[in-house]
Design an enzyme around this catalytic site. Structure first.
Site, mmCIF file in Angstrom:
data_model
loop_
_atom_site.group_PDB
_atom_site.id
_atom_site.type_symbol
_atom_site.label_atom_id
_atom_site.label_comp_id
_atom_site.label_asym_id
_atom_site.label_seq_id
_atom_site.Cartn_x
_atom_site.Cartn_y
_atom_site.Cartn_z
ATOM 1 C CG ASP A 70 -1.858 1.149 1.279
ATOM 2 O OD1 ASP A 70 -1.654 2.119 0.518
ATOM 3 O OD2 ASP A 70 -2.820 1.082 2.063
ATOM 4 C CE1 TYR A 165 -6.207 12.167 -10.229
ATOM 5 C CE2 TYR A 165 -7.832 13.100 -11.735
ATOM 6 C CZ TYR A 165 -6.810 12.202 -11.471
ATOM 7 O OH TYR A 165 -6.400 11.333 -12.460
ATOM 8 C CE LYS A 169 -2.849 11.750 -11.247
ATOM 9 N NZ LYS A 169 -1.879 10.651 -11.326
HETATM 10 N N1 LIG Z 1 -7.875 6.405 -16.920
HETATM 11 C C1 LIG Z 1 -8.035 7.711 -16.898
HETATM 12 O O1 LIG Z 1 -9.067 8.248 -17.258
HETATM 13 C C2 LIG Z 1 -6.909 8.578 -16.415
HETATM 14 C C3 LIG Z 1 -6.917 9.863 -16.851
HETATM 15 C C4 LIG Z 1 -5.942 10.686 -16.390
HETATM 16 C C5 LIG Z 1 -4.983 10.205 -15.512
HETATM 17 N N2 LIG Z 1 -4.981 8.932 -15.107
HETATM 18 C C6 LIG Z 1 -3.953 8.500 -14.148
HETATM 19 O O2 LIG Z 1 -3.357 7.294 -14.562
HETATM 20 C C7 LIG Z 1 -3.035 6.489 -13.429
HETATM 21 C C8 LIG Z 1 -3.702 5.132 -13.568
HETATM 22 O O3 LIG Z 1 -5.090 5.316 -13.678
HETATM 23 P P1 LIG Z 1 -6.053 4.097 -14.066
HETATM 24 O O4 LIG Z 1 -7.233 4.669 -14.768
HETATM 25 O O5 LIG Z 1 -5.276 3.033 -14.715
HETATM 26 O O6 LIG Z 1 -6.530 3.680 -12.611
HETATM 27 P P2 LIG Z 1 -6.991 2.240 -12.062
HETATM 28 O O7 LIG Z 1 -7.471 1.377 -13.167
HETATM 29 O O8 LIG Z 1 -7.918 2.544 -10.922
HETATM 30 O O9 LIG Z 1 -5.650 1.646 -11.498
HETATM 31 C C9 LIG Z 1 -5.005 2.291 -10.433
HETATM 32 C C10 LIG Z 1 -3.840 1.447 -9.997
HETATM 33 O O10 LIG Z 1 -3.212 2.114 -8.877
HETATM 34 C C11 LIG Z 1 -3.092 1.189 -7.823
HETATM 35 N N3 LIG Z 1 -3.220 1.862 -6.531
HETATM 36 C C12 LIG Z 1 -4.191 2.708 -6.130
HETATM 37 N N4 LIG Z 1 -4.019 3.053 -4.842
HETATM 38 C C13 LIG Z 1 -2.902 2.404 -4.426
HETATM 39 C C14 LIG Z 1 -2.213 2.328 -3.180
HETATM 40 N N5 LIG Z 1 -2.644 2.962 -2.083
HETATM 41 N N6 LIG Z 1 -1.092 1.563 -3.105
HETATM 42 C C15 LIG Z 1 -0.648 0.881 -4.192
HETATM 43 N N7 LIG Z 1 -1.266 0.909 -5.392
HETATM 44 C C16 LIG Z 1 -2.379 1.653 -5.495
HETATM 45 C C17 LIG Z 1 -4.262 0.207 -8.022
HETATM 46 O O11 LIG Z 1 -3.944 -1.046 -7.446
HETATM 47 P P3 LIG Z 1 -4.612 -1.673 -6.127
HETATM 48 O O12 LIG Z 1 -6.013 -1.187 -6.037
HETATM 49 O O13 LIG Z 1 -4.472 -3.148 -6.345
HETATM 50 O O14 LIG Z 1 -3.732 -1.162 -5.035
HETATM 51 C C18 LIG Z 1 -4.261 0.075 -9.525
HETATM 52 O O15 LIG Z 1 -3.315 -0.878 -9.947
HETATM 53 C C19 LIG Z 1 -3.513 7.272 -12.188
HETATM 54 O O16 LIG Z 1 -2.423 7.971 -11.659
HETATM 55 C C20 LIG Z 1 -4.526 8.214 -12.769
HETATM 56 O O17 LIG Z 1 -4.636 9.381 -11.990
HETATM 57 C C21 LIG Z 1 -5.947 8.091 -15.541
#
Ligand SMILES: NC(=O)c1ccc[n+]([C@@H]2O[C@H](COP(=O)([O-])OP(=O)(O)OC[C@H]3O[C@@H](n4cnc5c(N)ncnc54)[C@H](OP(=O)(O)O)[C@@H]3O)[C@@H](O)[C@H]2O)c1
Length: 282
Positions: A70, A165, A169
């Protein structure tokens, strides 16, 4: 030389990917494995990481190490470092992260503090530790290192209804831009990757309704292409490109208002936020 050969040759033999259990981090891990890099997979949900590790080892013949941690906890960053010291890691992909949305007045302070730890403190800690390792690695073997910091399009202006948020970022984007130029002398390539809204978990966890946007695979592909071509700010996915190009010429205040309206649309299924007032309104 193919992109896969360049990835493996410049940044292998091992890469560490945080957020590897889901979404963009998982897609990055899959594409790096296909390019032949061994992987350290970091996130909290161990069963998902174990399953991914087994799949990727079978499909691509790579080695893996799972670290179920975590990243909000104090010792997690040190553990990622110490538990991988025996591996020749040349690439960090810091994709773990999450968002919150809605009225700031209704925010849960504990959740906001956790977001600050994962999105900012963990990114800082990992970037610092691995930058030192990559610099030392280059001194001994002349090999390059790479770093991908996952930001967001919300980074480029304040965003009502996702104000904190967006602030986390902005931190990531600014850190990556500075490190890109500073660490070049050490042979370290840095990528800031700010995706637009996409079809992975961040929106769901943040309570945002996102109906279109790039797939995690498209974001990973665009991000890794920027890494191979020398680093900088990626524009991963078509929507990210369109939004970046259309918003960039506008004054910062106008961008904030537009992004606030976008965020209002994404959150109004929960409780419709109020209309934004003009700055000079009473
Ligand atoms: N998809 C979008 O629309 C989007 C747009 C802009 C930016 N982003 C950025 O891209 C990144 C990935 O986003 P995503 O859409 O792929 O999100 P996601 O599908 O929710 O995946 C998030 C990942 O982060 C891990 N995580 C979250 N909290 C954690 C913690 N406390 N300790 C360790 N691991 C943790 C989760 O794993 P566990 O839950 O297993 O810990 C998961 O593997 C993020 O930084 C997000 O802000 C995404």
């Amino acid at each position: 030389m193919t992109a896969a050969t360049r990835l493996r040759g410049r940044f292998g033999p091992w890469a560490a990917v945080t957020g590897a259990s889901d979404g963009i981090g998982r897609a990055c891990a899959q594409q790096l494995a296909a390019a032949g890099l061994n992987l350290v997979l970091v996130a909290r949900r161990q069963p998902l990481l174990d399953r991914l590790a087994a799949e990727l080892s079978t499909a691509h013949g790579i080695r893996t190490r799972v670290l179920a941690l975590d990243l909000t906890t104090d010792d997690a960053i040190a553990k990622v470092d110490t538990d991988t010291l025996d591996l020749d890691v040349g690439l960090l992909v810091a994709a773990a992260g999450f968002g919150t949305s809605g009225l700031f007045l209704d925010a849960d302070p504990a959740a906001e503090a956790d977001m600050l730890r994962v999105n900012c403190a963990a990114t800082l800690g990992l970037a610092h530790r691995f930058a030192r390792r990559f610099a030392a690695r280059r001194e001994t073997g002349g090999v390059r290192g790479g770093m991908v910091l996952m930001g967001s399009l919300v980074a480029f202006q304040g965003v009502p209804f996702a104000a904190h948020y967006a602030a986390t970022k902005a931190y990531v984007q600014t850190l990556a831009e500075g490190l890109r130029l500073e660490l070049r002398a050490q042979g370290i390539t840095v990528v800031a990757s700010p995706p637009g809204p996409g079809r992975s978990g961040v929106g769901t966890r943040a309570g945002m309704q996102i109906t279109s946007g790039a797939s995690p695979e498209a974001v990973a592909r665009g991000t890794l292409a920027t890494l191979v071509s020398g680093g900088g700010t990626a524009t991963p996915g078509l929507l990210s490109k369109l939004l970046t190009w259309s918003l960039a010429p506008l004054p910062r205040g106008a961008r904030s208002r537009i992004m606030g309206e976008v965020m209002r649309g994404m959150t109004q299924h929960r409780a419709p936020p109020p209309r934004l007032q003009r700055p000079d309104a009473a």
